[in-house]
Design an enzyme around this catalytic site. Structure first.
Site, short mmCIF file in Angstrom:
data_model
loop_
_atom_site.label_atom_id
_atom_site.label_comp_id
_atom_site.label_asym_id
_atom_site.label_seq_id
_atom_site.Cartn_x
_atom_site.Cartn_y
_atom_site.Cartn_z
N GLU A 31 0.82 -1.21 0.00
CA GLU A 31 0.00 0.00 0.00
C GLU A 31 0.86 1.26 0.00
O GLU A 31 1.77 1.40 0.82
CB GLU A 31 -0.90 -0.01 1.24
CG GLU A 31 -2.30 0.42 0.96
CD GLU A 31 -3.01 -0.54 0.01
OE1 GLU A 31 -3.16 -0.18 -1.18
OE2 GLU A 31 -3.41 -1.63 0.45
N GLY A 122 -15.83 4.75 -3.23
CA GLY A 122 -15.23 5.18 -1.98
C GLY A 122 -14.84 4.05 -1.04
O GLY A 122 -14.54 4.29 0.12
N LEU A 125 -11.61 0.15 -3.51
CA LEU A 125 -11.53 -0.96 -4.47
C LEU A 125 -11.32 -0.46 -5.89
O LEU A 125 -11.51 -1.20 -6.84
CB LEU A 125 -12.80 -1.81 -4.39
CG LEU A 125 -13.11 -2.42 -3.01
CD1 LEU A 125 -14.42 -3.19 -3.04
CD2 LEU A 125 -11.97 -3.30 -2.53
N ASP A 172 -3.58 0.69 -9.46
CA ASP A 172 -4.99 0.42 -9.73
C ASP A 172 -5.23 0.11 -11.21
O ASP A 172 -5.91 -0.85 -11.56
CB ASP A 172 -5.84 1.62 -9.31
CG ASP A 172 -5.71 1.92 -7.83
OD1 ASP A 172 -5.24 1.05 -7.08
OD2 ASP A 172 -6.07 3.05 -7.44
N TYR A 224 -4.24 12.36 1.29
CA TYR A 224 -3.46 11.55 0.36
C TYR A 224 -2.28 12.36 -0.19
O TYR A 224 -1.15 11.88 -0.26
CB TYR A 224 -4.37 11.08 -0.78
CG TYR A 224 -3.79 9.96 -1.62
CD1 TYR A 224 -4.16 8.64 -1.40
CD2 TYR A 224 -2.89 10.23 -2.64
CE1 TYR A 224 -3.64 7.61 -2.17
CE2 TYR A 224 -2.36 9.21 -3.42
CZ TYR A 224 -2.74 7.90 -3.18
OH TYR A 224 -2.21 6.89 -3.95
#
Length: 381
Positions: A31, A122, A125, A172, A224
């Protein structure tokens, strides 16, 4: 998705040229390592974003029209003057792909698009990347642009980074475009080398549960971006191109150099990269049942060092482990979203019950809990 062509016809008065779908993803481990040129290990799931697409006849105005099966008006944007502020936020993931392709020298015609999605928004995923990848694959095939899937990863990443404004890496989009069934995707985000790693869940009696806390998050949020800045600062102060270049053995030195908060962010990235490598190794030798401790350690690192967990995610992870899961961790960008739990399939019902009871006792929103399996990447429907 089978109803998408009829819904398109009802909305636009004509049949679509074709339909395409791209999956969301679960990040098994790794991550925030992607934008630090590190390693990630996601897999595509069986929840997808689908589009029905029709290329508009050539006329004086190159117009993009996009709508959602969830309702609301059709969003229109002229491709000649495409700017984020001129497009509804949810439609920017579509418009951004047109914008990114234009930056590569393609002059695209207008298009009518109808969007549908079964990827929770949200939830961590990658609902946004699924939309981007479905649009990019559709345009590439319908217009014979000649781009490889690896090229489309970069197109979609640029759309999310520079049009939507979310400073994400390539994790992603790579998972959505490059994944294959029953495998996780081991991706080196510096070299872009991708390797399929067997992830046989069903045949080994295992299951991955997604626990969507329903605490929404957004990649274009300030939290972020602050993490990206902290990682960049840490790499700069350690004199390396990216945190990928810092070994676990150098953490003692880094602790003396960096401010405490920056050090914690760096520590997570460095140790998470090693956990990805260790997970790939264990999957290759001992299978998925052996990786639980690494998932647990990853969550502790994200909670304590990277600061991206929340009370609901911690409760989901702790409850799943206490109820018998082999391992659990939050997945995705953090600040809400989902956790995943690796467990024996026979224990799924008991763990679901424990989770619902724990969330109710804490006064939290009832989580959405569902199983996922490694599936195929983006495709024509």
């Amino acid at each position: 998705m089978s109803a998408l062509p009829d819904a398109f016809t009802a909305l636009y008065g004509t049949i679509p040229d074709a339909c395409f779908a791209a999956p969301g993803r679960v990040n098994l481990i790794g991550e925030h390592t992607d934008y630090n040129q590190g390693f990630v290990l996601p897999f595509a799931i069986d929840r997808v974003a689908g589009i029905a697409l029709r290329i508009r006849p050539a006329d004086s105005v190159r117009l993009l029209r996009v709508a959602s099966t969830q309702g609301g008006p059709v969003v229109e944007a002229e491709l000649e003057s495409l700017l984020p502020a001129a497009v509804e936020p949810w439609a920017r993931y579509v418009a951004g792909v047109f914008w990114a392709l234009a930056r590569r020298g393609f002059t695209l015609p207008g298009a009518d698009i109808l969007l549908d999605s079964t990827v929770p928004i949200g939830a961590g995923l990658s609902s946004s990347a699924a939309i981007e990848c479905a649009v990019a694959l559709g345009l590439n095939e319908q217009l014979d642009l000649g781009l490889s899937r690896e090229d489309l990863v970069l197109v979609c990443q640029q759309a999310e980074n520079d049009f939507v404004g979310a400073p994400t890496g390539m994790l992603d989009q790579s998972a959505s475009l490059l994944s294959t069934p029953e495998h996780a995707l081991f991706l080196d985000c510096r070299t872009r080398e991708a390797q399929q790693v067997a992830l046989p869940l069903a045949s080994t009696g295992l299951q991955v549960l997604v626990i969507d806390t329903r605490v929404s998050h957004a990649h274009d949020s300030g939290g972020y971006k602050e993490l990206v800045r902290a990682c960049t600062q840490g790499a700069r102060e350690l004199g390396v191109p990216a945190l990928r270049d810092v070994s676990v053995g150098r953490l003692d030195e880094a602790k003396e150099i960096l401010a405490p908060k920056i050090f914690r962010r760096v520590k997570h990235i460095v140790t998470e990269n090693q956990r990805v490598l260790d997970t790939v190794g264990l999957l290759s030798t001992d299978g998925p049942g052996a990786i639980g401790a690494l998932l647990n350690a990853s969550h502790a690192s994200m909670r304590d060092d990277f600061g991206i967990s929340c009370a609901e995610l911690d409760l989901a992870v702790d409850t799943a482990i206490s109820a018998g899961a082999l391992g659990a961790r939050m997945t995705g960008g953090g600040f809400g979203g989902s956790a995943i739990a690796l467990l024996e399939a026979s224990q799924a019902d008991g763990i679901r019950t424990a989770l619902h009871e724990a969330f109710a006792a804490a006064g939290y929103i009832t989580p959405e809990i569902f199983s996922v399996a490694p599936g195929p990447g983006a495709r024509r429907l």
